[in-house]
Motif scaffolding. Structure first.
Motif, PDB file in Angstrom:
ATOM      1  N   PRO A  86      48.086 -36.745  16.682  1.00  0.00           N
ATOM      2  CA  PRO A  86      46.858 -35.967  16.803  1.00  0.00           C
ATOM      3  C   PRO A  86      47.201 -34.489  16.993  1.00  0.00           C
ATOM      4  CG  PRO A  86      47.283 -37.243  18.819  1.00  0.00           C
ATOM      5  CD  PRO A  86      48.334 -37.630  17.828  1.00  0.00           C
ATOM      6  N   ASP A  87      46.419 -33.620  16.364  1.00  0.00           N
ATOM      7  CA  ASP A  87      46.611 -32.191  16.602  1.00  0.00           C
ATOM      8  C   ASP A  87      45.962 -31.883  17.931  1.00  0.00           C
ATOM      9  OD1 ASP A  87      47.976 -31.368  14.380  1.00  0.00           O
ATOM     10  OD2 ASP A  87      46.157 -31.373  13.148  1.00  0.00           O
ATOM     11  N   MET A  88      46.774 -31.629  18.921  1.00  0.00           N
ATOM     12  CA  MET A  88      46.188 -31.381  20.237  1.00  0.00           C
ATOM     13  C   MET A  88      45.845 -29.908  20.382  1.00  0.00           C
ATOM     14  SD  MET A  88      48.651 -33.772  22.331  1.00  0.00           S
ATOM     15  CE  MET A  88      48.921 -35.427  21.796  1.00  0.00           C
ATOM     16  N   TYR A  89      45.010 -29.635  21.382  1.00  0.00           N
ATOM     17  CA  TYR A  89      44.602 -28.258  21.637  1.00  0.00           C
ATOM     18  C   TYR A  89      45.560 -27.656  22.654  1.00  0.00           C
ATOM     19  CZ  TYR A  89      40.452 -29.928  19.266  1.00  0.00           C
ATOM     20  OH  TYR A  89      39.605 -30.469  18.346  1.00  0.00           O
ATOM     21  N   GLY A  90      46.456 -26.776  22.162  1.00  0.00           N
ATOM     22  CA  GLY A  90      47.520 -26.230  22.999  1.00  0.00           C
ATOM     23  C   GLY A  90      47.016 -25.418  24.183  1.00  0.00           C
ATOM     24  N   TYR A  91      45.872 -24.752  24.012  1.00  0.00           N
ATOM     25  CA  TYR A  91      45.375 -23.894  25.087  1.00  0.00           C
ATOM     26  C   TYR A  91      44.555 -24.658  26.118  1.00  0.00           C
ATOM     27  CZ  TYR A  91      47.315 -19.846  22.923  1.00  0.00           C
ATOM     28  OH  TYR A  91      48.215 -18.943  22.435  1.00  0.00           O
ATOM     29  N   SER A  93      44.286 -28.092  28.752  1.00  0.00           N
ATOM     30  CA  SER A  93      45.201 -28.910  29.563  1.00  0.00           C
ATOM     31  C   SER A  93      45.371 -30.297  28.940  1.00  0.00           C
ATOM     32  CB  SER A  93      44.632 -29.060  30.970  1.00  0.00           C
ATOM     33  OG  SER A  93      43.425 -29.801  30.895  1.00  0.00           O
ATOM     34  N   GLY A  94      46.375 -31.005  29.423  1.00  0.00           N
ATOM     35  CA  GLY A  94      46.578 -32.387  28.998  1.00  0.00           C
ATOM     36  C   GLY A  94      45.350 -33.228  29.328  1.00  0.00           C
ATOM     37  N   TRP A  95      44.798 -32.977  30.502  1.00  0.00           N
ATOM     38  CA  TRP A  95      43.602 -33.710  30.944  1.00  0.00           C
ATOM     39  C   TRP A  95      42.447 -33.499  29.965  1.00  0.00           C
ATOM     40  CZ3 TRP A  95      42.336 -37.253  34.534  1.00  0.00           C
ATOM     41  CH2 TRP A  95      40.973 -37.440  34.804  1.00  0.00           C
ATOM     42  N   ASP A  96      42.195 -32.228  29.605  1.00  0.00           N
ATOM     43  CA  ASP A  96      41.065 -31.932  28.709  1.00  0.00           C
ATOM     44  C   ASP A  96      41.287 -32.551  27.333  1.00  0.00           C
ATOM     45  OD1 ASP A  96      39.618 -30.647  30.613  1.00  0.00           O
ATOM     46  OD2 ASP A  96      40.304 -28.632  30.073  1.00  0.00           O
ATOM     47  N   ASN A  97      42.533 -32.478  26.855  1.00  0.00           N
ATOM     48  CA  ASN A  97      42.821 -33.101  25.559  1.00  0.00           C
ATOM     49  C   ASN A  97      42.542 -34.598  25.612  1.00  0.00           C
ATOM     50  OD1 ASN A  97      44.277 -31.530  23.184  1.00  0.00           O
ATOM     51  ND2 ASN A  97      44.835 -30.509  25.094  1.00  0.00           N
ATOM     52  N   THR A 133      52.542 -25.834  26.911  1.00  0.00           N
ATOM     53  CA  THR A 133      53.750 -25.775  27.751  1.00  0.00           C
ATOM     54  C   THR A 133      54.504 -27.112  27.740  1.00  0.00           C
ATOM     55  OG1 THR A 133      52.651 -26.535  29.794  1.00  0.00           O
ATOM     56  CG2 THR A 133      52.568 -24.162  29.322  1.00  0.00           C
ATOM     57  N   TYR A 134      53.954 -28.111  27.062  1.00  0.00           N
ATOM     58  CA  TYR A 134      54.593 -29.436  27.034  1.00  0.00           C
ATOM     59  C   TYR A 134      55.748 -29.448  26.029  1.00  0.00           C
ATOM     60  CZ  TYR A 134      50.684 -31.850  29.464  1.00  0.00           C
ATOM     61  OH  TYR A 134      49.758 -32.284  30.357  1.00  0.00           O
ATOM     62  N   SER A 135      56.773 -30.242  26.349  1.00  0.00           N
ATOM     63  CA  SER A 135      57.834 -30.491  25.374  1.00  0.00           C
ATOM     64  C   SER A 135      57.278 -31.434  24.303  1.00  0.00           C
ATOM     65  CB  SER A 135      59.033 -31.150  26.056  1.00  0.00           C
ATOM     66  OG  SER A 135      58.651 -32.439  26.506  1.00  0.00           O
ATOM     67  N   TYR A 136      58.068 -31.570  23.215  1.00  0.00           N
ATOM     68  CA  TYR A 136      57.651 -32.482  22.151  1.00  0.00           C
ATOM     69  C   TYR A 136      57.480 -33.908  22.696  1.00  0.00           C
ATOM     70  CZ  TYR A 136      57.678 -34.694  17.556  1.00  0.00           C
ATOM     71  OH  TYR A 136      57.334 -35.421  16.450  1.00  0.00           O
ATOM     72  N   GLY A 137      58.419 -34.300  23.556  1.00  0.00           N
ATOM     73  CA  GLY A 137      58.349 -35.649  24.141  1.00  0.00           C
ATOM     74  C   GLY A 137      57.102 -35.830  24.995  1.00  0.00           C
ATOM     75  N   LEU A 142      51.446 -37.849  25.666  1.00  0.00           N
ATOM     76  CA  LEU A 142      49.999 -37.636  25.716  1.00  0.00           C
ATOM     77  C   LEU A 142      49.325 -38.366  24.549  1.00  0.00           C
ATOM     78  CD1 LEU A 142      47.690 -36.260  27.210  1.00  0.00           C
ATOM     79  CD2 LEU A 142      48.078 -34.212  25.828  1.00  0.00           C
ATOM     80  N   GLY A 143      49.985 -38.336  23.372  1.00  0.00           N
ATOM     81  CA  GLY A 143      49.456 -39.088  22.223  1.00  0.00           C
ATOM     82  C   GLY A 143      49.353 -40.567  22.548  1.00  0.00           C
ATOM     83  N   ILE A 144      50.354 -41.082  23.244  1.00  0.00           N
ATOM     84  CA  ILE A 144      50.337 -42.505  23.613  1.00  0.00           C
ATOM     85  C   ILE A 144      49.222 -42.761  24.636  1.00  0.00           C
ATOM     86  CG2 ILE A 144      51.679 -44.348  24.714  1.00  0.00           C
ATOM     87  CD1 ILE A 144      54.187 -43.136  23.355  1.00  0.00           C
ATOM     88  N   ALA A 145      49.042 -41.819  25.565  1.00  0.00           N
ATOM     89  CA  ALA A 145      47.951 -41.970  26.547  1.00  0.00           C
ATOM     90  C   ALA A 145      46.603 -42.039  25.830  1.00  0.00           C
ATOM     91  CB  ALA A 145      47.971 -40.799  27.530  1.00  0.00           C
TER      92      ALA A 145
END
Ligand code: ATP
Length: 236
Positions: A86-91, A93-97, A133-137, A142-145
């Motif tokens: 998924p193309d996540m929204y970098g700006y 948070s992980g929570w919001d994504n 700020t997340y690494s690729y891993g 987050l994709g798995i979440a």
């Protein structure tokens, strides 16, 4: 016990390419099912058929005892996947994504569920940080979440170790192991190379040019292993 997914003799032809030929296999609850094969073996095509993105030319896909076809798309709620990242929204948070992607299929996911999946993938404590700020891993996690948030019976991971360094590969392996061991998840995971998944897969299937050439536990596949070298899943 009834399999979560039962594939019966599926075939998919693109123009003149037999991407998948007469393929059959079953995934049972608790399996970490490894899908092995070189580039072009037919792994993604099979996974895309399981997700209803494309349909087989012949054969049947049975999900939790019901035949899956275009009229039965509700069966897809049993399956979670990161097949195309998924193309996540970098700006954000992980929570919001997580919240945004979860709401695409169900607006009423409770916060407790979001916390639970963040815990399961090892991102607890980092959910307020921006995804850029997340690494690729971590993005993979987050994709798995996101794939797990609706509590699917089967989680599909298409080459989750692709592009990762050895530590990233080990982390994903440990994550799959923990999802299976600690959270009872059933997983279908594909890879080019046996060594990337041999420590986590309970069963494996080797695909070559769209055909199943072996299936079983690691000990079954390695005995003898020349064929695995020939099809490139063990380096020569
Ligand atoms: P990779 O590891 O490279 O993703 P794969 O095992 O997932 O490989 P597939 O992507 O399933 O293999 O491809 C199987 C075969 O089908 C390949 O020969 C590929 O070129 C072909 N193929 C896949 N999708 C299409 C398509 N949409 N149109 C034409 N040919 C396709």
């Amino acid at each position: 016990m009834e399999p979560i997914v039962e594939i019966q003799n599926i075939t998919k032809v693109f123009k003149k390419i037999n991407a998948v030929s007469d393929l059959s296999f079953s995934i049972h609850k608790g399996d970490v099912y490894g899908f092995l094969g070189q580039n072009g073996a037919g792994k993604s095509t099979t996974m895309r058929m399981l997700l209803g993105l494309i349909f087989p030319d012949s054969g049947r896909i049975i999900i939790n005892g019901q035949e899956f076809n275009n009229g039965k798309r509700h069966l897809l709620r049993h399956i979670g996947a990161i097949i195309e990242r998924p193309d996540m929204y970098g700006y954000l948070s992980g929570w919001d994504n997580l919240k945004i992607f979860a709401a695409l299929t169900d607006r009423s996911i409770p916060a407790t569920r979001l916390h639970a999946v963040l815990e399961q993938v090892g991102l607890k404590g980092r959910e307020k940080d921006k995804v850029k700020t997340y690494s690729y891993g971590m993005k993979q996690r987050l994709g798995i979440a996101i794939a797990l948030v609706h509590e699917p019976d089967l989680l599909i991971l298409d080459e989750p170790t692709n592009g990762l360094d050895p530590q990233g590969i080990a982390d994903i392996r440990e994550l799959i192991r923990s999802l299976s061991r600690d959270h009872g998840k059933t997983v279908l995971v594909s890879s080019h190379l046996l060594h990337e998944i041999e420590q986590v897969a309970t069963r494996m299937l080797v695909l070559h040019k769209g055909k199943k050439i072996a299936e079983g536990m690691l000990s079954d596949l390695l005995n003898p292993n020349e064929m695995l070298v020939q099809v490139g899943v063990i380096p020569a």
